[in-house]
Design a protein around this motif. Structure first.
Motif, PDB file in Angstrom:
ATOM      1  N   ASP A  56       0.776  -1.187  -0.002  1.00 47.63           N
ATOM      2  CA  ASP A  56      -0.117  -0.103  -0.080  1.00 47.63           C
ATOM      3  C   ASP A  56       0.769   1.131  -0.021  1.00 47.63           C
ATOM      4  N   LEU A  57       1.836   1.347   0.944  1.00 47.71           N
ATOM      5  CA  LEU A  57       2.765   2.415   0.927  1.00 47.71           C
ATOM      6  C   LEU A  57       3.642   2.683  -0.179  1.00 47.71           C
ATOM      7  N   GLN A  58       4.165   1.546  -0.870  1.00 41.76           N
ATOM      8  CA  GLN A  58       4.989   1.336  -2.194  1.00 41.76           C
ATOM      9  C   GLN A  58       4.198   2.083  -3.270  1.00 41.76           C
ATOM     10  N   ILE A  59       2.783   1.513  -3.300  1.00 44.99           N
ATOM     11  CA  ILE A  59       2.055   2.191  -4.544  1.00 44.99           C
ATOM     12  C   ILE A  59       1.591   3.623  -4.338  1.00 44.99           C
ATOM     13  N   SER A  60       1.431   3.878  -3.059  1.00 45.84           N
ATOM     14  CA  SER A  60       1.164   5.581  -2.858  1.00 45.84           C
ATOM     15  C   SER A  60       2.721   6.340  -3.396  1.00 45.84           C
ATOM     16  N   GLN A  61       3.648   5.648  -2.881  1.00 44.01           N
ATOM     17  CA  GLN A  61       4.973   6.423  -3.191  1.00 44.01           C
ATOM     18  C   GLN A  61       4.922   6.433  -4.777  1.00 44.01           C
ATOM     19  N   ALA A  62       4.646   5.404  -5.452  1.00 40.05           N
ATOM     20  CA  ALA A  62       4.858   5.181  -7.036  1.00 40.05           C
ATOM     21  C   ALA A  62       3.884   6.308  -7.598  1.00 40.05           C
ATOM     22  N   SER A 113      10.348   6.681   4.784  1.00 39.98           N
ATOM     23  CA  SER A 113      10.526   6.211   6.080  1.00 39.98           C
ATOM     24  C   SER A 113       9.649   5.297   6.511  1.00 39.98           C
ATOM     25  N   GLN A 114       8.213   5.363   6.340  1.00 38.43           N
ATOM     26  CA  GLN A 114       7.387   4.534   6.695  1.00 38.43           C
ATOM     27  C   GLN A 114       7.565   3.100   6.000  1.00 38.43           C
ATOM     28  N   GLN A 119       9.003  -2.489   6.353  1.00 41.79           N
ATOM     29  CA  GLN A 119       9.702  -3.574   5.654  1.00 41.79           C
ATOM     30  C   GLN A 119      10.789  -4.297   6.764  1.00 41.79           C
ATOM     31  N   LYS A 120      11.256  -3.690   7.463  1.00 43.00           N
ATOM     32  CA  LYS A 120      11.821  -4.135   8.675  1.00 43.00           C
ATOM     33  C   LYS A 120      11.250  -5.119   9.458  1.00 43.00           C
ATOM     34  N   LYS A 121      10.118  -4.543   9.975  1.00 42.22           N
ATOM     35  CA  LYS A 121       8.964  -5.655  10.545  1.00 42.22           C
ATOM     36  C   LYS A 121       8.734  -6.835   9.706  1.00 42.22           C
ATOM     37  N   LEU A 122       8.411  -6.404   8.553  1.00 40.56           N
ATOM     38  CA  LEU A 122       8.340  -7.650   7.670  1.00 40.56           C
ATOM     39  C   LEU A 122       9.189  -8.538   7.446  1.00 40.56           C
ATOM     40  N   ASN A 123      10.350  -8.030   7.367  1.00 40.96           N
ATOM     41  CA  ASN A 123      11.559  -9.054   7.247  1.00 40.96           C
ATOM     42  C   ASN A 123      11.794 -10.041   8.451  1.00 40.96           C
TER      43      ASN A 123
END
Length: 162
Positions: free
Chosen positions: A118-124, A131-132, A137-141
């Protein structure tokens, strides 16, 4: 010289297959029990999420409707964690507790992958989410690593309406 109908149709089909493909496939709104990935075994949660939510490489091409499906599914997965998994794990013991804990980790991979998408789509699409994205991504990893560490162990979902 005469062209046969089959040659003309073959040519048109070739042109059709060679044309660029746009993001025509919309994600379907589903109940949590239909898109959850917690059942089965631990170890492959990210691939399971990616199979349930196929997103094109060009994130800017994701429709607003598909982005809303992703955002809503993330919110439901978060509710499943707090209102479903947490009480179920607190009440369980032994192997059942382990399976539910593995299911919760897989659910966290689902939730966090959808949040990152969702964040990556908004950024794109022009919004700065750098930063978000890094924080999520750190939590996901971390959760992907835990899921892989538990590979092969039973994983259990919780019944949840959402």
């Amino acid at each position: 010289m005469r062209f046969s109908t089959s040659i003309i149709l073959s040519g048109l089909l070739a042109i059709g297959f060679a044309a660029p493909v746009t993001n025509r496939r919309a994600l379907a709104v589903q109940a949590y029990n239909d898109f959850q990935v917690s059942d089965g075994v631990a170890g492959n949660a990210l691939a399971e999420v990616q199979a349930k939510f196929p997103i094109p490489a060009d994130l800017a091409s994701v429709s607003a409707a598909d982005q809303k499906v992703i955002s809503d599914a993330r919110q439901v997965a978060e509710s499943a964690e707090t209102d479903g998994f947490n009480p179920a794990i607190a009440a369980a013991t032994g192997d059942a507790k382990t399976a539910l804990t593995n299911g919760k980790i897989k659910n966290k991979v689902l939730k966090l992958q959808l949040e990152v998408l969702d964040l990556q789509i908004s950024q794109a699409k022009g919004k700065d989410e750098t930063s978000q994205i890094a924080a999520e991504q750190k939590k996901l990893n971390t959760n992907i690593a835990t899921d892989k560490k538990n590979a092969g162990q039973p994983s259990q979902s919780v019944p949840f309406s959402g």
